[in-house]
Design an enzyme around this catalytic site. Structure first.
Site, PDB file in Angstrom:
ATOM      1  N   ILE A  88      22.672 -19.077   1.886  1.00  0.00           N
ATOM      2  CA  ILE A  88      21.703 -18.462   2.860  1.00  0.00           C
ATOM      3  C   ILE A  88      21.493 -17.156   2.809  1.00  0.00           C
ATOM      4  O   ILE A  88      20.472 -16.642   2.892  1.00  0.00           O
ATOM      5  CB  ILE A  88      22.170 -19.237   4.203  1.00  0.00           C
ATOM      6  CG1 ILE A  88      22.117 -20.717   4.165  1.00  0.00           C
ATOM      7  CG2 ILE A  88      21.289 -18.652   5.515  1.00  0.00           C
ATOM      8  CD1 ILE A  88      22.628 -21.276   5.675  1.00  0.00           C
TER       9      ILE A  88
ATOM     10  N   TYR B  43      36.959 -25.226  12.016  1.00  0.00           N
ATOM     11  CA  TYR B  43      35.487 -24.881  11.745  1.00  0.00           C
ATOM     12  C   TYR B  43      34.633 -24.836  12.884  1.00  0.00           C
ATOM     13  O   TYR B  43      33.944 -23.747  13.248  1.00  0.00           O
ATOM     14  CB  TYR B  43      35.118 -25.602  10.601  1.00  0.00           C
ATOM     15  CG  TYR B  43      33.612 -25.393  10.123  1.00  0.00           C
ATOM     16  CD1 TYR B  43      33.388 -23.912   9.396  1.00  0.00           C
ATOM     17  CD2 TYR B  43      32.486 -26.231  10.343  1.00  0.00           C
ATOM     18  CE1 TYR B  43      32.000 -23.872   9.179  1.00  0.00           C
ATOM     19  CE2 TYR B  43      31.455 -26.009   9.983  1.00  0.00           C
ATOM     20  CZ  TYR B  43      30.941 -24.499   9.339  1.00  0.00           C
ATOM     21  OH  TYR B  43      29.808 -24.226   8.856  1.00  0.00           O
TER      22      TYR B  43
ATOM     23  N   LYS C  91      32.743 -21.544  15.079  1.00  0.00           N
ATOM     24  CA  LYS C  91      31.255 -21.510  15.319  1.00  0.00           C
ATOM     25  C   LYS C  91      30.930 -21.372  16.538  1.00  0.00           C
ATOM     26  O   LYS C  91      30.066 -20.764  17.256  1.00  0.00           O
ATOM     27  CB  LYS C  91      30.607 -22.727  14.562  1.00  0.00           C
ATOM     28  CG  LYS C  91      30.610 -22.669  13.070  1.00  0.00           C
ATOM     29  CD  LYS C  91      29.820 -21.296  12.466  1.00  0.00           C
ATOM     30  CE  LYS C  91      29.878 -21.242  10.890  1.00  0.00           C
ATOM     31  NZ  LYS C  91      29.248 -20.119  10.369  1.00  0.00           N
TER      32      LYS C  91
ATOM     33  N   THR D 186      24.723 -26.056   0.301  1.00  0.00           N
ATOM     34  CA  THR D 186      25.246 -24.928  -0.246  1.00  0.00           C
ATOM     35  C   THR D 186      26.785 -24.955  -0.675  1.00  0.00           C
ATOM     36  O   THR D 186      27.320 -26.184  -0.522  1.00  0.00           O
ATOM     37  CB  THR D 186      25.299 -23.504   0.752  1.00  0.00           C
ATOM     38  OG1 THR D 186      26.280 -23.734   1.762  1.00  0.00           O
ATOM     39  CG2 THR D 186      24.081 -23.344   1.330  1.00  0.00           C
TER      40      THR D 186
END
Length: 300
Positions: free
Chosen positions: A23, A176, A180, A213
């Site tokens: 990205i 994770y 975020k 990704t």
């Protein structure tokens, strides 16, 4: 997906962390296409220089460069800011894009759990160290912008203020998700402080969607196989994933607008707990202690 057409951004300078691939690469490339001066911040010199070469070739914009910045090292972040400062140029856009996902339990150079240290704390420190430059570059009619890339996984994240390093019970998914969620809380607190100061800088957080990704390289092999088989059906391309970051960085619709959560180039609601101002404040204060900077919120 239809990609919006935005006005040229001549004379504007942007930093994109993790701009060598995924990205971040497409974010940097699209910014270069809009005639911005783009600095890719990354921890791999070879990948960074290759990204610069490709972007220059594809956009015919020579104002693209790479500066080393390892978000797992506070020393490296400080050195990056010094190197950027020597250029004596303005800073109009900072895209906090880089990240790690579902890595095994391990620590950064400074002893932080890697998801929290790289995804959140590294960007927290980088943003604070660049804040004066952003404030000097923003104007009443053209605010400087900070964009942080979160994820829909923040909706299931829990912030453990007494165990931000996940020392007591480590789960890659939990760590994770917490990192975020922390980015969302950080963005809202940052916007609150910028507004209180009357600064011409805005802070927004973006959700790129589920993007195909290399972040998935640490996922169990069977999950990777399912991802590969179904990615054409469910996953966005990295270029599509970058569209909301670009929108947040340059769209005239967002001029002077901050403190929003953006998904598919639309404002949407983040998880309820992210609007808890006391939690935002506590995380900010604790983060300042962890990276060793003064808490500007105490002065407001």
């Amino acid at each position: 997906m239809h990609l919006q057409v935005f006005p040229l951004q001549c004379g504007k300078v942007a930093i994109v962390t993790g701009g060598s691939g995924g990205i971040g690469y497409h974010t940097a490339k699209q910014m270069a296409r809009l005639d911005m001066h783009v600095i890719i911040a990354g921890n791999c010199e070879n990948e960074g220089q290759e990204a610069v070469r490709k972007i220059k070739e594809e956009t015919l914009n020579e104002k693209v460069e790479f500066i080393h910045c390892d978000l797992a090292s506070m020393k490296s972040i400080q050195q990056f800011v010094q190197q950027f400062g020597v250029k004596n140029c303005p800073l109009h856009v900072l895209v906090n894009n880089a990240g790690v996902m579902l890595v095994p339990e391990r620590k950064t150079e400074d002893g932080f759990e890697e998801h929290f240290g790289v995804n959140y704390l590294g960007h927290f420190l980088l943003t604070n160290l660049l804040l004066d430059m952003l404030k000097q570059s923003g104007t009443h009619s053209l605010n400087a912008r900070v964009i942080s890339v979160s994820s829909a996984v923040h909706y299931v994240g829990e912030l453990h203020l007494n165990d931000l390093q996940s020392r007591y019970s480590y789960s890659p998914h939990g760590a994770y998700a917490q990192s975020k969620l922390a980015l969302v809380l950080f963005t809202y607190r940052l916007q609150h402080l910028l507004t209180a100061e009357g600064s011409f800088v805005t802070a927004n957080v973006v959700d790129p969607g589920v993007v195909d990704t290399d972040l998935y390289r640490h996922v169990f092999w069977a999950v990777r196989m399912v991802k590969r088989i179904t990615s054409w059906l469910f996953f966005k391309t990295a270029e599509e994933g970058a569209s909301t970051s670009i929108y947040a960085a340059v769209s005239p619709e967002l001029e002077g607008v901050g403190g929003t959560y953006l998904y598919n180039e639309q404002r949407t609601k983040s998880v309820d707990v992210s609007y808890d101002e006391e939690l935002q404040r506590k995380l900010w204060t604790e983060s300042c202690k962890m990276v060793g900077i003064s808490d500007i919120s105490r002065c407001l």
